[in-house]
Scaffold this motif. Sequence first.
Motif, PDB file in Angstrom:
ATOM      1  N   TYR A 255       0.809  -1.219   0.000  1.00  0.00           N
ATOM      2  CA  TYR A 255       0.000   0.000   0.000  1.00  0.00           C
ATOM      3  C   TYR A 255       0.845   1.273   0.000  1.00  0.00           C
ATOM      4  N   GLU A 256       2.075   1.164   0.540  1.00  0.00           N
ATOM      5  CA  GLU A 256       2.962   2.328   0.512  1.00  0.00           C
ATOM      6  C   GLU A 256       3.551   2.490  -0.885  1.00  0.00           C
ATOM      7  N   GLN A 287      -7.242  -7.867 -14.459  1.00  0.00           N
ATOM      8  CA  GLN A 287      -8.283  -8.304 -15.396  1.00  0.00           C
ATOM      9  C   GLN A 287      -9.605  -7.659 -14.989  1.00  0.00           C
ATOM     10  N   PRO A 291     -10.128  -8.584  -8.594  1.00  0.00           N
ATOM     11  CA  PRO A 291      -9.461  -7.583  -7.752  1.00  0.00           C
ATOM     12  C   PRO A 291      -8.034  -7.287  -8.204  1.00  0.00           C
ATOM     13  N   LEU A 304       0.143 -10.937  -3.073  1.00  0.00           N
ATOM     14  CA  LEU A 304      -0.116 -11.264  -1.673  1.00  0.00           C
ATOM     15  C   LEU A 304      -1.500 -10.795  -1.236  1.00  0.00           C
ATOM     16  N   GLU A 305      -1.939  -9.690  -1.793  1.00  0.00           N
ATOM     17  CA  GLU A 305      -3.267  -9.167  -1.469  1.00  0.00           C
ATOM     18  C   GLU A 305      -3.822  -8.465  -2.707  1.00  0.00           C
ATOM     19  N   ALA A 306      -5.141  -8.427  -2.749  1.00  0.00           N
ATOM     20  CA  ALA A 306      -5.784  -7.717  -3.864  1.00  0.00           C
ATOM     21  C   ALA A 306      -7.022  -7.010  -3.339  1.00  0.00           C
ATOM     22  N   SER A 307      -7.493  -6.054  -4.086  1.00  0.00           N
ATOM     23  CA  SER A 307      -8.658  -5.283  -3.658  1.00  0.00           C
ATOM     24  C   SER A 307      -9.479  -4.885  -4.878  1.00  0.00           C
ATOM     25  N   SER A 308     -10.769  -4.744  -4.651  1.00  0.00           N
ATOM     26  CA  SER A 308     -11.643  -4.293  -5.746  1.00  0.00           C
ATOM     27  C   SER A 308     -11.887  -2.796  -5.699  1.00  0.00           C
ATOM     28  N   ASP A 309     -11.249  -2.095  -4.787  1.00  0.00           N
ATOM     29  CA  ASP A 309     -11.451  -0.651  -4.714  1.00  0.00           C
ATOM     30  C   ASP A 309     -11.056   0.012  -6.037  1.00  0.00           C
ATOM     31  N   TYR A 312      -7.437   1.618  -6.620  1.00  0.00           N
ATOM     32  CA  TYR A 312      -6.287   0.782  -6.963  1.00  0.00           C
ATOM     33  C   TYR A 312      -6.319   0.391  -8.440  1.00  0.00           C
ATOM     34  N   ARG A 313      -7.530   0.195  -8.934  1.00  0.00           N
ATOM     35  CA  ARG A 313      -7.645  -0.126 -10.361  1.00  0.00           C
ATOM     36  C   ARG A 313      -7.254   1.093 -11.195  1.00  0.00           C
ATOM     37  N   TYR A 342      -8.259   6.146   1.326  1.00  0.00           N
ATOM     38  CA  TYR A 342      -6.927   6.065   0.710  1.00  0.00           C
ATOM     39  C   TYR A 342      -7.006   5.735  -0.796  1.00  0.00           C
ATOM     40  N   PRO A 343      -7.667   4.638  -1.176  1.00  0.00           N
ATOM     41  CA  PRO A 343      -7.764   4.399  -2.628  1.00  0.00           C
ATOM     42  C   PRO A 343      -8.523   5.512  -3.347  1.00  0.00           C
TER      43      PRO A 343
END
Lengths: 364, 743
Positions: A255-256, A287, A291, A304-309, A312-313, A342-343
């Motif tokens: 995230y940083e 894709q 996410p 390691l981690e993903a997000s649907s926010d 970030y996309r 944040y996103p």
Amino acid sequence: MNRRHFLTLAGVAPFVAACAGGEAGAQGLLTTADLSHTAGPVWEAWKAAYLQNDGRVVDGVQQNASHSESQGYGLFLSTEFGDRDAFRRIFDWTEMNLSIRGDGLLAWRFLPGQANPVPDLNNASDGDLFYAWALVRAANRFNERQHLVRAQQIAAALAERCIVPSLANAGETVFLPAAQGFVHEDRLVFNPSYIMPLAMREVAMATGVVELAQTAQHAEGMLLRLADTGPVPDWVQVTPRGIVPAEGFSTAAGYEAMRVPLYLVWSGLNRHPAVTQMMRVYARTVQPGVPVPTRVDPLSGAVLEASSDAGYRALAALVSCAGAAGSVGSDMPPFDPSQPYYPATLQMFAMIAANQVSPECVPI
Amino acid sequence: MRRFRPLLAAALLSLALPGAVLAQSGAIIPLPLDSDPSGGVSDTMIDQLNADRIEAEAHRGTYVEEIAVDPTVISPLRPIEARGRPAGSAIRFDGERRTLQFALFVPRPDQVRALRISTLSSINVLPERSTYRVWVNETMVGEGRLENFTSFGTVDFPMNAAAVLPGQNNVRIELVQYHRIYCGPEASFALWSDIDLANSGAVLASAEGISGQEGFLMGLAAAAATGSGIEIRGADGLGDYRDAWVSTITQRISAALGGDPIPFRFTEYWSVQGTARSAARITFLPSAVNRLTFRVSGDGAQVMVVEFVPDERPHALPEFENILPRVADRAQPPLIDTMRPVAFSEFGFETTEVYDHYARIDTRFRLPDDWIVLTNDKAEIRLDYIFVEGLPDQSMLLVHINNENIRLLPMWRGGGELIEQFPVRFEARLLRAGINTLSFEVLVPGSPADMPCPFNDTPILAIGQSSTLAVPYSPSMYLPDMHIAFAGLTPASVETNEMSARSFDDNDVVTLQAALSGGERPDAVALNTHLHLLALDDLGSVPLGGYQLSRRALDAALLNDETPAGAVPGEQPAHALLRARERSDSGAALSRGWDWLKNGFQTALQWLQPRSGLLLEQWLERQNAQAVLLQLDPGRPNQLWMVRAPDSDISAIASAIVAARTNADGPRGQVSVLDRQGRWQNWTAPDRQPVLLEPVTLSNIRHVVGNVVSAMPIRYVAGLFFLALVSALFALRLVIATREHKQ
């Protein structure tokens, strides 16, 4: 004084050249627009979701805290959208609640509902930097030159307290994450995502604190070396033996570090290897409907981690578009005010960066 | 002064804080402000603070567990006929038995896992016996029960790649519903089931690999089904060619897909996520080359990216033109011949079997635009039909022409034998130029009526396609009516002025234009039709042709009028002067008497010489309209004016327009109101006059005179009376003159 100005301009030169490169990619057909006209509803949505009436920018995920970073980001956004009222509210709240250290820098966090809402007076240099940058830009945008005085105070404090000689290379300086806690006898802890070359150079140019521009240039070199093997990690430490993973800190590109390619693109450094490395990760993993990676192992490239926010996309879309020559149109989604602060704010930055540096990367 | 405030505050805090903080919490250790970065505070304390700080930044978004992500997507069903309803609403099946056809787009058959149907039924539906069956390309894929009464429930019917074709597929759904308590026509009215279009369709394993042209087509179908519409992004950059570019693409899409028209909306590049996600988008990007690509955007929308060279005319888009399937033509009903028996099959009626206690079968045909019979000439239907014997008392078949009942055929006697060419004569003046509707309404009481209907799998009645309709001769004449202009509307017909934007924004205009692509009649197009979109404030620009139409009457029709709070009928007027009219003295009685006489005279005058006057306004005030179409000036038969209610949905208006040109009753007469249920209510001026379009000959004079006289009989009665009076006076004078003695 003359020497200072000369050095400052010399520091800005690569940025100008890089920007010119970005314009060429845009083919001159889509040009930078005034976002207060073309993206007004987006700014209104951001304000409604994250900005309180008193000028406090709230990060709901983080115990509804406010950070010098969020205040700096908010102040910058209000300047960018020409919103003098929001600017005034954010500035007043920040000066009242976070500018309490005595050296001009801001305490890094405000925790609402506590007897002492600012328990840790340490600063966060990226928050200070964006705050100063917003003041510099506001001086021009609102024609209020008095903001330069406050910006100069912050810049000088940053140079004095947060810029130290590197242990790895003589003559290089390092931008510390804060005034306290990151310098040890045998190592300096360094957060690459605190480096925003464009901001450092503009603040340096406006305030005459040339150390910021010099440090930006040195940091770009460090990022170059860090990107040798993969995406730039969240934290590293600088030792006499070189740059190595930071003990006790996140070594993932998370995230940083996701801000590193954003800030480089924003600074016109679209072809920087740190951008290219992250672009490769995104090309492999992003894709539609799936996410987006938010934490990646820099060595193996494993997600390691993903997000649907949406933010970030948007970040991935900006990096993928601006980093690739000849790209027209990006996959940035519409701004989603239901995502965390944040996103959402990174999405705003991705929009501003695209508009300023790669206007051909408008969302399709 | 301001610049010193923070410093002062900080200085005070630097003195005051450490002790206070230490006192209130032992866990948080403040850093001394003036300490050296490397000294003064122990490494342990700094590490503790930093750990707190780093932890706070470890997760800064909405973390998604990989397992929580459902990769499946739905390619939704799309009705192939316009319904006159807002886009995206659920589709309703009412009555005991109903069949509807849908289009289903499947980009890659290997991705299909199931066909999902989402239903919600009226509480009156008996779940044990009420079912629906689904066919894909005429192969039955499953049967489900109608058992969801409080919220939509879904059923997935397994389906494999062999059952579907790449691209367009036909889906048919048949519902059979039984009332849980009663049986009969009344019970049938209470039965309904909705299918949620947005959540019904082909379940695809994932969106992976669904892109390009096929992905875009799937996106179009989804945009239509969910009602989110199609976004048009970046159109402002098209400059002078904006309208040309946009109309070319939107009209092509709209004409190809058929069914309810898709709403279009213009958006900026930088936008905010709305409640409904976009499924399809057209994005214009200025470029050095003309190029078309299909991509998937960050929000999952299937995007057709049109790169264009600025300031150049729109270029051909073969990659786009060639991919669009034609789901359904928006063809108007067939034109039939007059003066000969025309088989029902000639206008598309196929032999129909009826199983229900209540059913209505509508079929449409078209008569020439210059066909008028206003006399009492007769048209004739010769009906082939059969019904089962032993039907309950009062079972009947009603025959309607344009919603006017022309015959009741009892079915409680006889039955079991084919009745061939049964004559049903009716007034030909019930028919009209343009589209006509022939309806059969079946009513069979329950036996018994207070029990659920028994299971029935055999038809009660059948009507044969060999039945005929004979329409009498008409001279070539024309009655002022908006149906001709309406039939000839094209996208180019839509016109706006500087005030239109108050009621119709860019999105509305492009949606209407797209809806008007396809379905127009070429001969009517030749009239060079115009549809003027008006703001309510611009009523003055409508030519009234001698009629009376006020803003107040239109407001009454278009605005949801609510009685102001406190204005209770029957209360005393607030001011004494307002009570003057309620006086009971002799002067007031005289005044009321005069009013009564005046109203009576006007009523009599209207009866003798109908004139629109107040009639139109009174009619409008009774309407609850989404939109109003006007054509009051008979001198401008090719022009229409439209106003809309402020809260109306343009997709519903567009859909009603498409439906009216294909499969539903449409606007007629001088004023037509689209009501809130999506039906057109028409007002025809009682004093409109037929216009002869051919020379008067011996063969047509009787019909011409008949029509002209029938249009306004009182006028000719008065004329003839006057002539008779003059003749009588002349004769009287002649008699007197000849009887005078010469002196």
